[in-house]
Write an enzyme that holds these catalytic residues in place. Structure first.
Site, PDB file in Angstrom:
ATOM      1  N   GLY A   1      71.844  23.746  74.387  1.00 45.93           N
ATOM      2  CA  GLY A   1      72.643  24.198  75.518  1.00 45.93           C
ATOM      3  C   GLY A   1      72.676  23.179  76.636  1.00 45.93           C
ATOM      4  CE1 TYR A  33      68.418  32.353  65.084  1.00 46.66           C
ATOM      5  CE2 TYR A  33      68.021  31.444  62.890  1.00 46.66           C
ATOM      6  CZ  TYR A  33      68.548  31.317  64.170  1.00 46.66           C
ATOM      7  OH  TYR A  33      69.204  30.165  64.524  1.00 46.66           O
ATOM      8  CB  SER A  88      72.006  29.502  62.462  1.00 46.64           C
ATOM      9  OG  SER A  88      70.892  28.917  61.818  1.00 46.64           O
ATOM     10  CG  ASN A 135      67.452  27.234  80.248  1.00 41.89           C
ATOM     11  OD1 ASN A 135      68.226  28.020  79.694  1.00 41.89           O
ATOM     12  ND2 ASN A 135      66.158  27.195  79.954  1.00 41.89           N
ATOM     13  N   GLY A 177      67.386  22.498  75.422  1.00 45.20           N
ATOM     14  CA  GLY A 177      67.811  22.242  74.055  1.00 45.20           C
ATOM     15  C   GLY A 177      69.288  21.916  73.911  1.00 45.20           C
TER      16      GLY A 177
END
Length: 307
Positions: A19, A171, A143, A15, A17
């Site tokens: 993606g 993260y 990442s 929905n 960025g």
């Protein structure tokens, strides 16, 4: 990109960025897109933007909250009902888990629980659809932070950050786990001689403010765009950040176990890169796999690599 007509790809966090732009690239090449997202309103807005940008876009939305294993199971069941699944892109992620340790609905540390364990369970439960689709691919999205942080045995032992917690470290640990899972999945798929392939990718440094305007999806202010311009040498728009995962999912020459990222580290066209050594360690991968099955309560029907 190759012609993707007749093929179906699912993208978590589709929905917004990276993606969203992954979905747009895929739909633009003719693919049917399954947009998995937590917020139904934002998912509908993204689907509308896709249809506006890509005439005749075949897009459906499926609710998915990776921080809730019940939602994961429901989303996986929806993918199995769709039947054909040429690619499953693990895009959604909690990037800033917060200064204080938070947990998912099942009590997992938020970043690891969402970014790794949710995707692990989703892939295992959607396995029938992947296995039934010739040449399908799973694309765990890591990442660039994994290139600057360690991932040792202690990180697996304290995967939930129960001994000590720092948001940035949690993260980084979650993204190492994502990549480690991807390479372990590749080893097990090869051992099983399965016609499913795991190809890992990382997007580099992507900024919403450097991305094209999409009504209801990406509407950066002029000030944000000006600030993003100052970072142009080291960062790029998320429409470009999506390239690595899309290449991993669609390039006919991509093979299982390959690792794609931007050519200049944080920016550039997607090329095959050397992954962090720790994430490719078979012993660490096997430990992470066993721990992930135990924590989620989801058995993944692939045997351990004999090596």
């Amino acid at each position: 990109m190759p012609d993707l007509t007749g093929r179906t790809f699912a993208v978590t966090g589709g929905n917004a960025g990276i993606g969203y732009f992954s979905c747009e690239h895929l739909a633009g090449a003719g693919a049917a897109v399954v947009l998995l997202a937590r917020d139904p309103g934002r998912a509908d807005a993204a689907a509308a933007a896709l249809r506006e940008r890509v005439r005749g876009a075949d897009v459906v939305t499926v609710p998915l909250d990776l921080a809730d294993l019940e939602s994961v199971a429901s989303a996986a069941a929806a993918l199995v009902r769709i039947g054909r699944l040429d690619g499953l892109i693990h895009n959604a992620a909690v990037v800033h888990p917060g200064r204080a340790r938070r947990t998912t609905r099942q009590g997992f540390e938020l970043a690891v629980g969402t970014n790794h364990l949710g995707h692990f369970a989703l892939t295992a439960l959607a396995w029938p659809a992947l296995a039934a689709t010739r040449g399908s691919r799973v694309v765990p999205v890591g990442s660039v932070i994994t290139r600057r942080t360690a991932f040792g045995p202690d990180d697996v032992d304290d995967l939930m950050s129960e001994r000590s917690y720092r948001g940035k470290r949690a993260y980084a640990r979650s993204k190492h786990a994502v990549q480690c899972f991807g390479f372990e999945l590749d080893r097990r798929l090869r051992a099983a001689a399965a016609d499913v392939h795991a190809v890992v990718a990382h997007p580099g440094l992507g900024l919403d403010a450097a991305s094209p305007l999409r009504a209801g999806v990406n509407e950066p202010s002029p000030a944000a765009r000006a600030a993003a311009g100052l970072l142009a040498p080291v960062a790029q728009g998320k429409h470009r950040g999506a390239w690595a995962a899309v290449r991993a999912a669609t390039d006919p020459e991509a093979v299982g176990g390959r690792y794609y990222g931007p050519s200049r580290g944080g920016t550039g066209l997607p090329v095959a890169k050397r992954p962090p050594t720790a994430d490719t360690d078979p012993l660490r991968g096997a430990r992470l796999w066993t721990l992930s099955e135990r924590l989620t309560g989801v058995a993944f029907p692939l045997p351990a690599h004999p090596g």
